[in-house]
Design a protein around this motif. Structure first.
Motif, PDB file in Angstrom:
ATOM      1  N   HIS A 102       0.828  -1.210   0.000  1.00 32.90           N
ATOM      2  CA  HIS A 102       0.000   0.000   0.000  1.00 32.90           C
ATOM      3  C   HIS A 102       0.860   1.256   0.000  1.00 32.90           C
ATOM      4  CE1 HIS A 102      -3.945   1.691   0.073  1.00 32.90           C
ATOM      5  NE2 HIS A 102      -3.663   2.476   1.098  1.00 32.90           N
ATOM      6  N   HIS A 103       2.024   1.180   0.599  1.00 25.57           N
ATOM      7  CA  HIS A 103       2.935   2.329   0.550  1.00 25.57           C
ATOM      8  C   HIS A 103       3.281   2.656  -0.904  1.00 25.57           C
ATOM      9  CE1 HIS A 103       6.052   5.104   1.838  1.00 25.57           C
ATOM     10  NE2 HIS A 103       6.899   4.489   1.017  1.00 25.57           N
ATOM     11  N   ARG A 104       3.504   1.620  -1.698  1.00 24.59           N
ATOM     12  CA  ARG A 104       3.781   1.848  -3.119  1.00 24.59           C
ATOM     13  C   ARG A 104       2.542   2.395  -3.824  1.00 24.59           C
ATOM     14  NH1 ARG A 104       6.230  -3.170  -2.183  1.00 24.59           N
ATOM     15  NH2 ARG A 104       4.519  -4.291  -3.219  1.00 24.59           N
ATOM     16  N   HIS A 105       1.389   1.877  -3.447  1.00 26.82           N
ATOM     17  CA  HIS A 105       0.139   2.345  -4.060  1.00 26.82           C
ATOM     18  C   HIS A 105      -0.091   3.827  -3.774  1.00 26.82           C
ATOM     19  CE1 HIS A 105      -4.026   2.204  -5.462  1.00 26.82           C
ATOM     20  NE2 HIS A 105      -4.398   2.765  -4.323  1.00 26.82           N
ATOM     21  N   LEU A 106       0.190   4.248  -2.552  1.00 31.03           N
ATOM     22  CA  LEU A 106      -0.017   5.653  -2.191  1.00 31.03           C
ATOM     23  C   LEU A 106       0.898   6.584  -2.979  1.00 31.03           C
ATOM     24  CD1 LEU A 106      -0.354   5.356   1.697  1.00 31.03           C
ATOM     25  CD2 LEU A 106      -2.168   5.931   0.078  1.00 31.03           C
ATOM     26  N   GLY A 107       2.069   6.112  -3.322  1.00 31.66           N
ATOM     27  CA  GLY A 107       3.018   6.962  -4.038  1.00 31.66           C
ATOM     28  C   GLY A 107       2.833   6.970  -5.537  1.00 31.66           C
ATOM     29  N   ARG A 108       1.911   6.149  -6.026  1.00 33.12           N
ATOM     30  CA  ARG A 108       1.740   6.043  -7.469  1.00 33.12           C
ATOM     31  C   ARG A 108       1.034   7.278  -8.024  1.00 33.12           C
ATOM     32  NH1 ARG A 108      -1.985   1.340  -9.105  1.00 33.12           N
ATOM     33  NH2 ARG A 108      -3.557   2.982  -9.118  1.00 33.12           N
ATOM     34  N   ALA A 109       1.545   7.777  -9.128  1.00 32.25           N
ATOM     35  CA  ALA A 109       0.923   8.921  -9.795  1.00 32.25           C
ATOM     36  C   ALA A 109      -0.024   8.427 -10.880  1.00 32.25           C
ATOM     37  CB  ALA A 109       1.990   9.828 -10.396  1.00 32.25           C
ATOM     38  N   GLU A 110      -1.010   9.231 -11.169  1.00 29.72           N
ATOM     39  CA  GLU A 110      -1.976   8.891 -12.200  1.00 29.72           C
ATOM     40  C   GLU A 110      -1.544   9.487 -13.533  1.00 29.72           C
ATOM     41  OE1 GLU A 110      -4.442   6.918 -11.770  1.00 29.72           O
ATOM     42  OE2 GLU A 110      -4.268   6.733  -9.598  1.00 29.72           O
ATOM     43  N   PRO A 111      -1.717   8.770 -14.642  1.00 31.63           N
ATOM     44  CA  PRO A 111      -1.406   9.352 -15.955  1.00 31.63           C
ATOM     45  C   PRO A 111      -2.366  10.488 -16.269  1.00 31.63           C
ATOM     46  CG  PRO A 111      -2.549   7.262 -16.209  1.00 31.63           C
ATOM     47  CD  PRO A 111      -2.233   7.403 -14.740  1.00 31.63           C
ATOM     48  N   PRO A 112      -1.954  11.427 -17.116  1.00 32.93           N
ATOM     49  CA  PRO A 112      -2.841  12.552 -17.455  1.00 32.93           C
ATOM     50  C   PRO A 112      -4.186  12.095 -17.995  1.00 32.93           C
ATOM     51  CG  PRO A 112      -0.625  12.924 -18.291  1.00 32.93           C
ATOM     52  CD  PRO A 112      -0.661  11.513 -17.797  1.00 32.93           C
ATOM     53  N   LEU A 113      -4.171  11.046 -18.827  1.00 35.21           N
ATOM     54  CA  LEU A 113      -5.409  10.464 -19.353  1.00 35.21           C
ATOM     55  C   LEU A 113      -5.431   8.992 -18.974  1.00 35.21           C
ATOM     56  CD1 LEU A 113      -5.582  12.019 -22.944  1.00 35.21           C
ATOM     57  CD2 LEU A 113      -6.896  12.679 -20.922  1.00 35.21           C
ATOM     58  N   PRO A 114      -6.422   8.557 -18.206  1.00 32.12           N
ATOM     59  CA  PRO A 114      -6.492   7.139 -17.839  1.00 32.12           C
ATOM     60  C   PRO A 114      -6.533   6.261 -19.069  1.00 32.12           C
ATOM     61  CG  PRO A 114      -8.050   8.438 -16.557  1.00 32.12           C
ATOM     62  CD  PRO A 114      -7.503   9.347 -17.617  1.00 32.12           C
ATOM     63  N   PRO A 115      -5.875   5.099 -19.043  1.00 36.67           N
ATOM     64  CA  PRO A 115      -5.882   4.193 -20.195  1.00 36.67           C
ATOM     65  C   PRO A 115      -7.304   3.842 -20.618  1.00 36.67           C
ATOM     66  CG  PRO A 115      -4.298   3.472 -18.535  1.00 36.67           C
ATOM     67  CD  PRO A 115      -5.085   4.592 -17.922  1.00 36.67           C
ATOM     68  N   GLY A 116      -7.534   3.915 -21.916  1.00 36.39           N
ATOM     69  CA  GLY A 116      -8.839   3.549 -22.437  1.00 36.39           C
ATOM     70  C   GLY A 116      -9.880   4.636 -22.373  1.00 36.39           C
ATOM     71  N   LEU A 117      -9.547   5.793 -21.786  1.00 42.13           N
ATOM     72  CA  LEU A 117     -10.545   6.848 -21.645  1.00 42.13           C
ATOM     73  C   LEU A 117     -11.078   7.298 -23.001  1.00 42.13           C
ATOM     74  CD1 LEU A 117     -12.039   8.903 -19.832  1.00 42.13           C
ATOM     75  CD2 LEU A 117     -10.088  10.446 -20.147  1.00 42.13           C
ATOM     76  N   LEU A 118     -10.193   7.385 -23.994  1.00 45.68           N
ATOM     77  CA  LEU A 118     -10.587   7.851 -25.323  1.00 45.68           C
ATOM     78  C   LEU A 118     -10.861   6.702 -26.288  1.00 45.68           C
ATOM     79  CD1 LEU A 118      -8.021  10.782 -25.742  1.00 45.68           C
ATOM     80  CD2 LEU A 118     -10.349  10.863 -24.834  1.00 45.68           C
ATOM     81  N   GLY A 119     -10.816   5.486 -25.797  1.00 43.69           N
ATOM     82  CA  GLY A 119     -11.006   4.337 -26.667  1.00 43.69           C
ATOM     83  C   GLY A 119      -9.667   3.741 -27.070  1.00 43.69           C
ATOM     84  N   ASP A 120      -9.718   2.740 -27.953  1.00 45.70           N
ATOM     85  CA  ASP A 120      -8.480   2.060 -28.344  1.00 45.70           C
ATOM     86  C   ASP A 120      -8.132   2.267 -29.816  1.00 45.70           C
ATOM     87  OD1 ASP A 120     -10.509   0.635 -29.453  1.00 45.70           O
ATOM     88  OD2 ASP A 120      -9.998  -1.293 -28.525  1.00 45.70           O
ATOM     89  N   SER A 121      -8.738   3.281 -30.440  1.00 43.78           N
ATOM     90  CA  SER A 121      -8.403   3.562 -31.837  1.00 43.78           C
ATOM     91  C   SER A 121      -7.000   4.155 -31.922  1.00 43.78           C
ATOM     92  CB  SER A 121      -9.418   4.531 -32.440  1.00 43.78           C
ATOM     93  OG  SER A 121      -9.329   5.796 -31.803  1.00 43.78           O
ATOM     94  N   LEU A 122      -6.436   4.156 -33.119  1.00 41.29           N
ATOM     95  CA  LEU A 122      -5.088   4.704 -33.306  1.00 41.29           C
ATOM     96  C   LEU A 122      -5.022   6.183 -32.929  1.00 41.29           C
ATOM     97  CD1 LEU A 122      -2.177   4.326 -34.181  1.00 41.29           C
ATOM     98  CD2 LEU A 122      -2.898   4.755 -36.560  1.00 41.29           C
ATOM     99  N   PRO A 123      -5.975   7.033 -33.377  1.00 42.84           N
ATOM    100  CA  PRO A 123      -5.920   8.442 -32.954  1.00 42.84           C
ATOM    101  C   PRO A 123      -5.990   8.594 -31.436  1.00 42.84           C
ATOM    102  CG  PRO A 123      -7.397   8.189 -34.819  1.00 42.84           C
ATOM    103  CD  PRO A 123      -7.041   6.809 -34.374  1.00 42.84           C
ATOM    104  N   ALA A 124      -6.820   7.766 -30.787  1.00 48.57           N
ATOM    105  CA  ALA A 124      -6.928   7.856 -29.331  1.00 48.57           C
ATOM    106  C   ALA A 124      -5.608   7.490 -28.673  1.00 48.57           C
ATOM    107  CB  ALA A 124      -8.045   6.942 -28.830  1.00 48.57           C
TER     108      ALA A 124
END
Length: 355
Positions: A102-124
């Motif tokens: 959990h110590h590692r979990h607390l230190g984890r940063a979030e990406p600017p855009l969560p994976p899959g937020l825009l879909g899985d197309s090439l432009p996304a």
């Protein structure tokens, strides 16, 4: 949703009443953990037990991921009486290893855009990749406050930990479903949560648990056991406050005479009704049901009540109940008509409470 405890509860109740079963489990699991984290372990236990009784699904359905499992383990370890009985179904965890994870979990940063937020197309994928290269990952504010509270609690600074918990609560209620698992999984924060250090409106944890239990009862209401005809009719008379035995049954000969006069056979369930009692007395809002000798043909149907208003279709067994105010209600049979009358009597309460 810009949140508040009341809005959270409203959305949770709506989910339990209308969402698919997996969403119900997610809602109850989150609410139970939130209630437990607000220092109301007994209310959380009650909610989980009622969910178990209503759904008969495994407890694991309330624990969808490792962080949630860790949260329940830390809260259980911090409780004076240990883990609740329902948690025995969950696999035991090594708290030292979980604290490190959990110590590692607390230190984890979030990406600017969560994976899959825009879909899985090439432009996304291109846009997501550009965001990762041009924007620095950020740590979620709730996770940062959980880490701050954990660090202070580990150092024995309860005042600083409490201040971080207050800020966490202020921010959490602005979210539709705050990440309480990450907070509760903090090993040194968990005892503070069990002791009630997380701010919540007075009485809200119990109100939350009670409202969700009521919603579970509504959604998963068990079907009542079907009574036989004597039991069903006797219960109607009891709720009406009427004493005495049922009316005498019709004889097979009387049924044969009625069918000959009507020129058609009577449905099986209606014959069974008449062989239990040859007609049934009226109530304030329910007409007298006629005996076999008094049935009146009305075209393709048969009038079975006095005053008129209830008709039987011998071909299908359906019963038509006509009301000048509410229109016509179609019942699947005579039993359905009587069961609906019984339901209304039950809703009205004991005879002394009805006019």
């Amino acid at each position: 949703m810009t949140g508040s405890p009341a809005q959270y509860l409203e959305a949770a109740v709506q989910s339990v009443l209308t969402a698919a079963d997996p969403a119900v489990d997610a809602t109850v699991g989150h609410a139970a953990l939130l209630v437990a984290s607000a220092g109301a372990a007994a209310d959380a236990d009650h909610l989980v037990r009622r969910w178990l009784a209503a759904t008969e699904r495994p407890v694991s359905a309330l624990v969808p991921d490792a962080v949630t499992a860790r949260a329940w383990a830390m809260l259980s370890a911090a409780r004076p009486g240990g883990a609740p009985g329902w948690a025995a179904e969950l696999p035991p965890l090594d708290l030292d290893a979980e604290e490190s994870a959990h110590h590692r979990h607390l230190g984890r940063a979030e990406p600017p855009l969560p994976p899959g937020l825009l879909g899985d197309s090439l432009p996304a994928q291109v846009v997501t990749g550009l965001a990762e290269h041009t924007e620095r990952p950020r740590r979620d504010p709730l996770r940062a406050l959980a880490a701050e509270a954990e660090s202070a609690a580990r150092d024995g600074d309860e005042e600083a930990a409490s201040a971080a918990l207050h800020r966490w609560a202020e921010l959490a209620w602005r979210r539709p479903r705050p990440d309480v698992a990450t907070l509760a999984a903090c090993r040194h924060v968990a005892p503070l949560l069990v002791a009630g250090a997380l701010p919540a409106p007075r009485g809200w944890p119990r109100d939350c648990a009670d409202a969700l239990i009521a919603a579970l009862h509504t959604r998963y209401r068990p079907a009542p056991a079907q009574r036989d005809w004597p039991g069903l009719l006797a219960e109607v008379l009891r709720l009406r406050g009427e004493e005495g035995p049922l009316p005498a049954p019709a004889t097979p000969g009387a049924l044969a005479d009625a069918e000959h006069r009507l020129g058609r056979p009577l449905p099986a369930d209606y014959r069974e009704f008449l062989l239990t009692c040859d007609g049934f007395p009226a109530d304030v809002v329910f007409p007298r049901l006629l005996g076999a000798a008094d049935l009146v043909p009305t075209g393709p149907r048969v009038r079975i009540s006095e005053p008129e208003g209830v008709e039987l279709d011998p071909a299908t067994g359906r019963v038509f109940e006509h009301d000048p105010l509410f229109g016509t209600t179609v019942h699947s049979g005579i039993r359905a008509l009587v069961e609906e009358h019984l339901r209304l009597l039950e809703a009205a309460g004991p005879p002394s409470g009805r006019e």
